[in-house]
Write a protein that holds these residues in place. Structure first.
Motif, PDB file in Angstrom:
ATOM      1  N   ALA A 148      12.005   6.708  11.709  1.00  0.00           N
ATOM      2  CA  ALA A 148      10.560   7.051  11.948  1.00  0.00           C
ATOM      3  C   ALA A 148      10.383   6.988  13.590  1.00  0.00           C
ATOM      4  O   ALA A 148      11.237   6.658  14.493  1.00  0.00           O
ATOM      5  N   GLU A 149       8.954   7.555  13.865  1.00  0.00           N
ATOM      6  CA  GLU A 149       8.758   7.352  15.220  1.00  0.00           C
ATOM      7  C   GLU A 149       9.010   5.960  15.998  1.00  0.00           C
ATOM      8  O   GLU A 149       8.574   5.154  15.212  1.00  0.00           O
ATOM      9  N   ARG A 150       9.521   6.119  16.922  1.00  0.00           N
ATOM     10  CA  ARG A 150       9.674   4.653  17.662  1.00  0.00           C
ATOM     11  C   ARG A 150       8.437   4.217  17.993  1.00  0.00           C
ATOM     12  O   ARG A 150       7.511   4.834  18.590  1.00  0.00           O
ATOM     13  N   ASP A 151       8.104   2.865  17.588  1.00  0.00           N
ATOM     14  CA  ASP A 151       7.120   2.107  17.725  1.00  0.00           C
ATOM     15  C   ASP A 151       7.301   0.457  17.905  1.00  0.00           C
ATOM     16  O   ASP A 151       8.045   0.169  16.937  1.00  0.00           O
ATOM     17  N   PRO A 152       7.007  -0.068  18.876  1.00  0.00           N
ATOM     18  CA  PRO A 152       7.456  -1.393  18.939  1.00  0.00           C
ATOM     19  C   PRO A 152       6.887  -2.317  17.521  1.00  0.00           C
ATOM     20  O   PRO A 152       7.436  -3.451  17.085  1.00  0.00           O
ATOM     21  N   LYS A 153       5.831  -1.762  16.854  1.00  0.00           N
ATOM     22  CA  LYS A 153       5.361  -2.351  15.690  1.00  0.00           C
ATOM     23  C   LYS A 153       6.038  -2.333  14.393  1.00  0.00           C
ATOM     24  O   LYS A 153       6.114  -2.775  13.346  1.00  0.00           O
ATOM     25  N   ASN A 154       7.048  -1.166  14.284  1.00  0.00           N
ATOM     26  CA  ASN A 154       7.929  -1.021  13.419  1.00  0.00           C
ATOM     27  C   ASN A 154       8.943  -2.180  12.817  1.00  0.00           C
ATOM     28  O   ASN A 154       9.326  -2.824  13.673  1.00  0.00           O
ATOM     29  N   ARG A 155       8.780  -2.558  11.572  1.00  0.00           N
ATOM     30  CA  ARG A 155       9.443  -3.628  11.205  1.00  0.00           C
ATOM     31  C   ARG A 155      10.025  -3.562   9.846  1.00  0.00           C
ATOM     32  O   ARG A 155       9.567  -2.687   8.835  1.00  0.00           O
ATOM     33  N   LYS A 156      11.314  -3.575   9.536  1.00  0.00           N
ATOM     34  CA  LYS A 156      12.244  -3.526   8.456  1.00  0.00           C
ATOM     35  C   LYS A 156      11.805  -4.638   7.487  1.00  0.00           C
ATOM     36  O   LYS A 156      12.220  -5.823   7.972  1.00  0.00           O
ATOM     37  N   VAL A 157      11.524  -4.239   6.170  1.00  0.00           N
ATOM     38  CA  VAL A 157      11.206  -5.469   5.283  1.00  0.00           C
ATOM     39  C   VAL A 157      12.048  -5.168   4.157  1.00  0.00           C
ATOM     40  O   VAL A 157      12.929  -4.278   3.997  1.00  0.00           O
ATOM     41  N   SER A 158      12.156  -6.367   3.183  1.00  0.00           N
ATOM     42  CA  SER A 158      13.063  -6.199   2.095  1.00  0.00           C
ATOM     43  C   SER A 158      12.368  -5.533   1.172  1.00  0.00           C
ATOM     44  O   SER A 158      11.226  -4.908   1.211  1.00  0.00           O
ATOM     45  N   THR A 159      13.214  -5.021  -0.139  1.00  0.00           N
ATOM     46  CA  THR A 159      12.515  -4.420  -1.136  1.00  0.00           C
ATOM     47  C   THR A 159      11.100  -4.903  -1.535  1.00  0.00           C
ATOM     48  O   THR A 159      10.154  -4.101  -1.914  1.00  0.00           O
ATOM     49  N   GLU A 160      11.422  -6.248  -1.936  1.00  0.00           N
ATOM     50  CA  GLU A 160      10.149  -7.122  -2.355  1.00  0.00           C
ATOM     51  C   GLU A 160       8.935  -7.136  -1.147  1.00  0.00           C
ATOM     52  O   GLU A 160       7.998  -6.911  -1.639  1.00  0.00           O
ATOM     53  N   GLY A 161       9.435  -7.150   0.061  1.00  0.00           N
ATOM     54  CA  GLY A 161       8.369  -7.354   1.045  1.00  0.00           C
ATOM     55  C   GLY A 161       7.742  -5.779   1.298  1.00  0.00           C
ATOM     56  O   GLY A 161       6.388  -5.889   1.714  1.00  0.00           O
ATOM     57  N   PHE A 162       8.241  -4.742   1.070  1.00  0.00           N
ATOM     58  CA  PHE A 162       7.504  -3.551   1.138  1.00  0.00           C
ATOM     59  C   PHE A 162       6.382  -3.477  -0.147  1.00  0.00           C
ATOM     60  O   PHE A 162       5.449  -3.129   0.081  1.00  0.00           O
ATOM     61  N   ILE A 163       6.849  -3.707  -1.150  1.00  0.00           N
ATOM     62  CA  ILE A 163       5.955  -3.614  -2.316  1.00  0.00           C
ATOM     63  C   ILE A 163       4.957  -4.606  -2.047  1.00  0.00           C
ATOM     64  O   ILE A 163       3.609  -4.202  -2.256  1.00  0.00           O
ATOM     65  N   GLU A 164       5.154  -5.642  -1.538  1.00  0.00           N
ATOM     66  CA  GLU A 164       4.085  -6.751  -1.319  1.00  0.00           C
ATOM     67  C   GLU A 164       2.949  -6.095  -0.357  1.00  0.00           C
ATOM     68  O   GLU A 164       1.970  -6.532  -0.452  1.00  0.00           O
ATOM     69  N   ALA A 165       3.591  -5.602   0.611  1.00  0.00           N
ATOM     70  CA  ALA A 165       2.841  -5.190   1.766  1.00  0.00           C
ATOM     71  C   ALA A 165       1.949  -3.919   1.131  1.00  0.00           C
ATOM     72  O   ALA A 165       0.778  -3.746   1.563  1.00  0.00           O
ATOM     73  N   VAL A 166       2.562  -2.954   0.270  1.00  0.00           N
ATOM     74  CA  VAL A 166       1.668  -1.919  -0.468  1.00  0.00           C
ATOM     75  C   VAL A 166       0.724  -2.651  -1.442  1.00  0.00           C
ATOM     76  O   VAL A 166      -0.543  -2.030  -1.382  1.00  0.00           O
ATOM     77  N   ALA A 167       1.065  -3.451  -2.092  1.00  0.00           N
ATOM     78  CA  ALA A 167      -0.005  -4.351  -2.678  1.00  0.00           C
ATOM     79  C   ALA A 167      -1.134  -4.677  -2.092  1.00  0.00           C
ATOM     80  O   ALA A 167      -2.316  -4.505  -2.512  1.00  0.00           O
ATOM     81  N   GLU A 168      -0.797  -5.427  -0.814  1.00  0.00           N
ATOM     82  CA  GLU A 168      -1.980  -5.814  -0.140  1.00  0.00           C
ATOM     83  C   GLU A 168      -2.897  -4.874   0.467  1.00  0.00           C
ATOM     84  O   GLU A 168      -4.057  -4.926   0.347  1.00  0.00           O
ATOM     85  N   ASN A 169      -2.165  -3.649   0.729  1.00  0.00           N
ATOM     86  CA  ASN A 169      -3.100  -2.458   1.206  1.00  0.00           C
ATOM     87  C   ASN A 169      -3.975  -1.956   0.084  1.00  0.00           C
ATOM     88  O   ASN A 169      -5.083  -1.690   0.154  1.00  0.00           O
ATOM     89  N   LEU A 170      -3.263  -1.957  -1.131  1.00  0.00           N
ATOM     90  CA  LEU A 170      -4.078  -1.464  -2.253  1.00  0.00           C
ATOM     91  C   LEU A 170      -5.228  -2.378  -2.772  1.00  0.00           C
ATOM     92  O   LEU A 170      -6.346  -1.898  -2.949  1.00  0.00           O
ATOM     93  N   ARG A 171      -4.905  -3.702  -2.656  1.00  0.00           N
ATOM     94  CA  ARG A 171      -5.960  -4.544  -2.794  1.00  0.00           C
ATOM     95  C   ARG A 171      -7.275  -4.388  -2.037  1.00  0.00           C
ATOM     96  O   ARG A 171      -8.412  -4.449  -2.431  1.00  0.00           O
ATOM     97  N   ASN A 172      -6.769  -4.144  -0.705  1.00  0.00           N
ATOM     98  CA  ASN A 172      -8.086  -3.995   0.412  1.00  0.00           C
ATOM     99  C   ASN A 172      -8.750  -2.676   0.037  1.00  0.00           C
ATOM    100  O   ASN A 172      -9.870  -2.390   0.390  1.00  0.00           O
ATOM    101  N   LYS A 173      -8.238  -1.355  -0.470  1.00  0.00           N
ATOM    102  CA  LYS A 173      -8.741  -0.330  -1.033  1.00  0.00           C
ATOM    103  C   LYS A 173      -9.627  -0.517  -2.313  1.00  0.00           C
ATOM    104  O   LYS A 173     -10.701   0.213  -2.444  1.00  0.00           O
ATOM    105  N   LEU A 174      -9.334  -1.310  -3.139  1.00  0.00           N
ATOM    106  CA  LEU A 174     -10.162  -1.161  -4.401  1.00  0.00           C
ATOM    107  C   LEU A 174     -11.251  -2.304  -4.458  1.00  0.00           C
ATOM    108  O   LEU A 174     -11.403  -3.453  -3.735  1.00  0.00           O
TER     109      LEU A 174
END
Ligand code: NAP
Ligand code: MG
Length: 414
Positions: free
Chosen positions: A388-414
């Motif tokens: 990924a493009e270098r950015d100080p905000k980039n953060r490696k998350v776990s398998t679960e952490g990624f899906i949880e983050a997508v879930a939160e974004n999705l909740r905000n959209k719906l």
């Protein structure tokens, strides 16, 4: 990246009208599959899923009937979505105590459905292809029938003659050719294809390229394989001349045939934005190369389109075995669920289009946007962090952490 999808008011679950055929799989992808369903789909969708468990143990218990039943169900309902599955090898036979090394489920399903697998990279705004000249994605159109995937093999122990024999059904004189006079041990392989399948492969590729107004490239090794690969080239050329030439010209796109090795060299210098049609094995290998160039094996959409219109959406990568063993050992994993999420969004979008339910299509768009925005927001799995493009905000998350983050974004959209 502006995905253009932002808001979808939701008071009750969205009804998916027609059943979707769901094929569960193995190892790490089976674990991610469950999480994706539980967190990203079932809270929002009222779906009738026709579930087929293609876990290796269930394929073994059913003598692989479950795989064929799943393919039949796709032919009945029209749209299926598949998790990655183990293709048994001798090692897997021992690992899982299988009755035998069952055939590749993908091979079985593709053979029953026929057709072409289209694979396109999933592009996130902060991940740039390693090939700098690619301004637009390269899509692979992989013939999904025959060749080495439905081969017949023999290991010979010693001297003898190997022949290729065709026995005409009408009782005409058989055609025979000597393959090899063996003077010692060796190996043999018989492969085939059919004109009907190559015709539908060609037609699917011309249709896809015209729909998206992109050039179509096709490449084989017909200088060496004059009859076999030559037949592919002839069928594509004849279809182009007969049905597509004028329509391609009107759309300002072209059809280009070149040898596979020449195509490989040219593709890395191209600007992308091409559909590259490839035989079954070539497409298998090249789609992984393209996915890796675009960030990760998990950053790829993959759909099998049958000539009768059935669609099977899948992840193009495997079961991520190494991560699974880490998971079993209690270690944290960071496996990327993008291809699985996009398999579901692809199937849902298709279902919505076929059923005339725009709310289902919109949900699929929101799900993809939520997943992409997660990565673009710097939350990503370990495969993407180094590319990924270098950015100080980039953060490696776990398998679960990624899906949880997508879930939160999705909740905000719906
Ligand atoms: P794989 O599962 O595709 O994984 C190969 C490597 O690619 C992984 O070790 C990992 O690299 C990386 N990778 C793949 N998917 C990833 C993801 N979602 N997130 C992060 N990294 C990912 O291939 P394999 O290990 O050779 O095969 C495992 C099993 O999958 C085999 O039994 C094979 O038969 C089966 N298979 C199934 C399908 C299918 O059903 N579509 C396709 C291919 C293979 P690192 O270890 O470096 O992190
Ligand atoms: Mg592959």
């Amino acid at each position: 990246m502006n995905t253009g999808v932002s808001f979808m008011p939701l008071s009750e679950k969205i009804k998916v009208k027609t059943p979707i055929v769901e094929m569960d799989g193995d190892e790490m992808t089976r674990i991610m599959w469950r999480m994706v369903k539980d967190q990203l789909l079932l809270p929002y969708l009222d779906m009738d899923l026709r579930y087929y468990d293609l876990h290796i143990a269930n394929r073994d218990a059913t003598d692989d009937r479950v795989t064929m039943e799943a393919a039949e169900a796709i032919m009945h309902y029209g749209v299926g979505v598949k998790c990655a599955t183990i293709t048994p090898t001798e090692e897997r036979v021992r690992e899982y105590g299988l009755k035998k090394a069952w055939k590749s489920p993908n091979g079985t399903i593709r053979e029953m459905l026929d057709g072409t697998v289209f694979r396109t990279p999933i592009l996130a705004g902060n991940i740039h292809p390693l090939i700098a000249s690619w301004k637009r994605p390269v899509t692979i159109g992989r013939h999904a029938y025959g060749d080495v995937y439905s081969n017949v093999e023999i290991r010979v122990d010693g001297p003898g003659r190997a022949e290729l024999i065709f026995i005409p059904a009408g009782g005409d004189v058989p055609i025979r050719k000597t393959i090899k006079e063996f003077t010692g041990p060796g190996i043999l392989q018989g492969i085939h294809n059919t004109d009907a399948s190559i015709e539908s492969f060609a037609s699917a590729c011309f249709t896809y390229a015209l729909d998206r107004e992109i050039d179509l490239w096709f490449s084989t090794k017909d200088t060496i394989s004059k009859t076999y690969d030559g037949r592919f080239r002839e069928i594509f050329a004849r279809q182009y001349e007969t049905y597509w030439k004028d329509r391609f010209a009107a759309a300002g796109i072209g059809y280009f045939f070149t040898l596979i090795d020449d195509a490989v060299a040219r593709i890395v210098k191209s600007a992308g934005g091409i559909l590259w049609a490839l035989k079954n094995y070539d497409g298998d290998v090249m789609s992984d190369m393209i996915a890796a160039v675009c960030g990760s094996l998990a950053m790829m959409r993959s759909v099998l389109v049958s000539p009768r219109g059935y669609c099977e959406y899948e992840a193009a990568h495997g079961t991520v075995q190494k991560h699974y063993y880490k998971h079993l050992a209690g270690e944290e994993t960071s496996s990327n669920s993008m291809a699985l999420i996009f398999a579901w969004s692809g199937a849902l979008r298709k279902r919505g289009e076929l059923d005339g339910t725009p709310e289902v299509v919109l949900f699929a768009d929101c799900l993809e946007a939520a997943a992409l925005e997660t990565i673009e927001g710097g939350i990503m799995t370990g495969d993407l962090l180094p590319v990924a493009e270098r950015d100080p905000k980039n953060r490696k998350v776990s398998t679960e952490g990624f899906i949880e983050a997508v879930a939160e974004n999705l909740r905000n959209k719906l």
